[in-house]
Write a protein that holds these residues in place. Structure first.
Motif, short mmCIF file in Angstrom:
data_model
loop_
_atom_site.label_atom_id
_atom_site.label_comp_id
_atom_site.label_asym_id
_atom_site.label_seq_id
_atom_site.Cartn_x
_atom_site.Cartn_y
_atom_site.Cartn_z
N ARG A 114 0.84 -1.19 0.00
CA ARG A 114 0.00 0.00 0.00
C ARG A 114 0.88 1.25 0.00
NH1 ARG A 114 -3.05 -3.67 2.88
NH2 ARG A 114 -5.28 -3.71 2.37
N GLU A 121 3.42 2.09 -4.73
CA GLU A 121 3.78 2.98 -5.84
C GLU A 121 5.21 2.71 -6.31
OE1 GLU A 121 4.10 7.77 -6.45
OE2 GLU A 121 2.18 6.89 -5.85
N TYR A 146 -4.17 3.06 -13.24
CA TYR A 146 -4.95 4.21 -13.69
C TYR A 146 -5.42 5.10 -12.55
CZ TYR A 146 -5.12 2.85 -18.61
OH TYR A 146 -4.79 2.58 -19.92
N ARG A 147 -5.44 4.58 -11.35
CA ARG A 147 -5.77 5.42 -10.21
C ARG A 147 -4.65 6.41 -9.90
NH1 ARG A 147 -8.48 0.78 -7.92
NH2 ARG A 147 -6.62 0.14 -6.77
N ARG A 148 -3.45 6.13 -10.41
CA ARG A 148 -2.29 6.98 -10.12
C ARG A 148 -1.81 7.76 -11.34
NH1 ARG A 148 -2.61 2.78 -6.92
NH2 ARG A 148 -1.83 2.90 -4.76
N TRP A 149 -1.90 7.17 -12.52
CA TRP A 149 -1.41 7.81 -13.74
C TRP A 149 -2.47 7.67 -14.83
CZ3 TRP A 149 1.57 4.08 -11.09
CH2 TRP A 149 2.55 4.63 -10.25
N LEU A 151 2.97 7.61 -16.64
CA LEU A 151 3.59 6.51 -15.90
C LEU A 151 5.07 6.41 -16.20
CD1 LEU A 151 3.62 3.89 -14.22
CD2 LEU A 151 2.82 2.68 -16.26
N HIS A 166 11.47 8.26 -10.76
CA HIS A 166 11.65 7.35 -9.62
C HIS A 166 12.99 6.64 -9.68
CE1 HIS A 166 10.80 4.32 -6.58
NE2 HIS A 166 11.08 3.37 -7.46
#
Length: 211
Positions: A14, A19, A55-58, A64, A71
């Motif tokens: 989580r 991520e 898709y909830r993040r990017w 991405l 990162h």
């Protein structure tokens, strides 16, 4: 039993841990298949998660991939040496930067020219800044601060652009050649370009750093 354990392990990921795992998977996919063949589905599969999690993040693969490049760069910092002299620190830092970042710049350049540059809607300069990062002096500031404390330079007299120059030139060479710089090139940057400028500002009357 093994499948159940793997599912439980995935469910426990989580926040930042999840991520990071997703971005690591995106980087690995980028290295293995390239930007053109990378898909949100392939990254989700590599990360052993559902595509909705991505898709909830990017919003799309461009965002991405940019995040994955950032990162990787941030999670693999270049060591900042402490040799006892400014010249020695710069030689070690720029050599280490060239060796550590050559592969990264090769992947980043291939990605930019494989469609990322056109699809994001960002300018080439904006893509460059996202990939290279805006922390040009943050990690190397200690090199200059130690030199200042030893009396080798006066930071109040040297413009930030001069301090950034050796690292900007190495980044430029890495983007152009996609391989580590030769020792002679690094020595030339330091001895023929950077140090003469630094000494000029150091010996000049007044405070050039205020320009």
């Amino acid at each position: 039993m093994t499948t159940s354990a793997a599912a439980t392990s995935r469910q426990r990921r989580r926040g930042p841990e999840l991520e990071a795992a997703l971005l690591d998977a995106a980087w690995d996919e980028l290295v293995e298949v390239g930007f053109a063949k990378l898909t949100m589905e392939s990254v989700a599969s590599r990360a052993s998660t559902g595509i909705a999690v991505l898709y909830r993040r990017w919003a799309n693969k461009d965002q991405l991939v940019l995040a994955a490049l950032e990162h990787y760069r941030n999670s693999h910092p270049v060591d900042v040496p402490d040799t006892g002299t400014l010249r020695g620190d710069l030689l070690a830092a720029l050599t280490g930067m060239g060796e550590a970042r050559a592969a990264f710049f090769a992947i980043a350049a291939a990605t930019a020219f494989s469609g990322l540059l056109a699809d994001t809607g960002l300018t080439p300069a904006e893509v460059r800044d996202r990939i290279i990062g805006g922390q040009r002096l943050s990690r190397v500031r200690s090199i200059y601060q130690r030199a200042h404390d030893r009396g080798e330079i006066d930071l109040e007299r040297i413009p930030p652009a001069v301090l950034a120059m050796p690292f900007d030139l190495v980044r430029h060479d890495l983007l152009m050649d996609l391989k580590p710089l030769k020792p002679a090139r690094i020595q030339s940057i330091i001895d023929e370009l950077f140090l003469p400028l630094v000494h000029n500002h150091h010996n000049a009357p007044g405070s050039a750093g205020a320009v």
